[in-house]
Scaffold this motif. Sequence first.
Motif, mmCIF file in Angstrom:
data_model
loop_
_atom_site.group_PDB
_atom_site.id
_atom_site.type_symbol
_atom_site.label_atom_id
_atom_site.label_comp_id
_atom_site.label_asym_id
_atom_site.label_seq_id
_atom_site.Cartn_x
_atom_site.Cartn_y
_atom_site.Cartn_z
ATOM 1 N N MET A 1 0.843 -1.183 0.000
ATOM 2 C CA MET A 1 0.000 0.000 0.000
ATOM 3 C C MET A 1 0.886 1.243 0.000
ATOM 4 S SD MET A 1 -2.951 -1.460 0.173
ATOM 5 C CE MET A 1 -4.228 -0.401 0.725
ATOM 6 N N VAL A 2 0.439 2.238 -0.698
ATOM 7 C CA VAL A 2 1.157 3.494 -0.739
ATOM 8 C C VAL A 2 0.723 4.345 0.446
ATOM 9 C CG1 VAL A 2 1.456 5.629 -2.053
ATOM 10 C CG2 VAL A 2 1.328 3.447 -3.246
ATOM 11 N N ALA A 3 1.663 4.827 1.218
ATOM 12 C CA ALA A 3 1.335 5.710 2.338
ATOM 13 C C ALA A 3 0.956 7.079 1.792
ATOM 14 C CB ALA A 3 2.512 5.818 3.287
ATOM 15 N N VAL A 4 -0.113 7.618 2.317
ATOM 16 C CA VAL A 4 -0.588 8.926 1.884
ATOM 17 C C VAL A 4 -0.389 9.891 3.044
ATOM 18 C CG1 VAL A 4 -2.586 10.215 1.085
ATOM 19 C CG2 VAL A 4 -2.313 7.853 0.391
ATOM 20 N N ASN A 5 0.326 10.976 2.798
ATOM 21 C CA ASN A 5 0.552 11.960 3.848
ATOM 22 C C ASN A 5 -0.357 13.171 3.666
ATOM 23 O OD1 ASN A 5 2.569 10.445 5.156
ATOM 24 N ND2 ASN A 5 4.016 11.038 3.575
ATOM 25 N N ALA A 6 -0.261 13.846 2.538
ATOM 26 C CA ALA A 6 -1.140 14.972 2.252
ATOM 27 C C ALA A 6 -2.446 14.441 1.690
ATOM 28 C CB ALA A 6 -0.469 15.901 1.254
ATOM 29 N N PHE A 7 -3.537 15.096 2.020
ATOM 30 C CA PHE A 7 -4.834 14.641 1.515
ATOM 31 C C PHE A 7 -4.889 14.895 0.008
ATOM 32 C CE2 PHE A 7 -9.270 14.309 0.706
ATOM 33 C CZ PHE A 7 -9.749 13.446 1.680
ATOM 34 N N PRO A 8 -5.145 13.854 -0.781
ATOM 35 C CA PRO A 8 -5.151 14.020 -2.244
ATOM 36 C C PRO A 8 -6.422 14.716 -2.728
ATOM 37 C CG PRO A 8 -5.711 11.775 -1.652
ATOM 38 C CD PRO A 8 -5.373 12.469 -0.369
ATOM 39 N N ILE A 9 -6.279 15.533 -3.735
ATOM 40 C CA ILE A 9 -7.418 16.181 -4.383
ATOM 41 C C ILE A 9 -7.603 15.509 -5.734
ATOM 42 C CG2 ILE A 9 -8.282 18.332 -5.382
ATOM 43 C CD1 ILE A 9 -6.620 19.797 -3.223
ATOM 44 N N LEU A 10 -8.837 15.104 -6.025
ATOM 45 C CA LEU A 10 -9.143 14.451 -7.299
ATOM 46 C C LEU A 10 -9.978 15.398 -8.147
ATOM 47 C CD1 LEU A 10 -10.184 10.892 -6.005
ATOM 48 C CD2 LEU A 10 -7.893 11.778 -6.495
ATOM 49 N N GLU A 11 -9.702 15.416 -9.431
ATOM 50 C CA GLU A 11 -10.422 16.296 -10.346
ATOM 51 C C GLU A 11 -10.970 15.467 -11.501
ATOM 52 O OE1 GLU A 11 -9.534 20.234 -13.079
ATOM 53 O OE2 GLU A 11 -8.208 19.786 -11.382
ATOM 54 N N THR A 12 -12.234 15.712 -11.836
ATOM 55 C CA THR A 12 -12.861 15.084 -13.002
ATOM 56 C C THR A 12 -13.323 16.207 -13.931
ATOM 57 O OG1 THR A 12 -15.115 15.076 -12.098
ATOM 58 C CG2 THR A 12 -13.700 13.211 -11.497
ATOM 59 N N ASP A 13 -14.054 15.871 -14.949
ATOM 60 C CA ASP A 13 -14.534 16.899 -15.879
ATOM 61 C C ASP A 13 -15.340 17.981 -15.170
ATOM 62 O OD1 ASP A 13 -13.327 15.635 -17.983
ATOM 63 O OD2 ASP A 13 -15.160 14.648 -18.698
ATOM 64 N N ARG A 14 -16.230 17.570 -14.250
ATOM 65 C CA ARG A 14 -17.126 18.535 -13.602
ATOM 66 C C ARG A 14 -16.889 18.726 -12.113
ATOM 67 N NH1 ARG A 14 -22.895 16.271 -14.580
ATOM 68 N NH2 ARG A 14 -21.814 14.339 -14.119
#
Length: 186
Positions: A1-14
């Motif tokens: 598993m990849v450790a996540v430190n900063a909260f990721p932001i996801l972007e889609t078309d809308r």
Amino acid sequence: MVAVNAFPILETDRLILRQVTKDDANSLLKYLSDKEVMMYVGLEPFKSIDDALDEISWYRSIFEKRTGIRWGITLKDQEEVIGSCGFLNLVSQHYRSEIGVELSREHWGKEIASEAFEAVIKYGFDQMNLQRIEALIEPPNIPSQKLAEKQGFVREGLLRSYEFTCGKFDDLYMYSLLKQEFNVKQ
């Protein structure tokens, strides 16, 4: 598993899927107090801002403990959180997690849940290195079943009296999607 430190932001078309903060409490209260939105969530409709703040604290705790991650769903041109989507009950040693989504009723029927759901699934397989994503869905919740099936989830069976929520036992369908099935779809 990849450790996540900063909260990721996801972007889609809308959409922008981002971390939910205390500033979003009123937005959460707005849609999580709707009994139709909450019908299959396994919680009573929210009654106060404290309920929303507790939910936000839970989102933060699952992220910090690495047992899940929950994104707030926003439209690109607006800051208001109109739903959430993410993983819970992450079992890293088995490379699996459950996924869930809910959306403000005023945004139903616009493919927003589907767009957010797909982005979160992709993140789970690509960034979290999941092998299996599960969706537990109540049998009367036809829209969620259709949402899962549209993404390629397979109904594996019925878990009888699997959860006790809101004063009753609920049966749940177990759906799953494996990494190789999702990658074929892409």
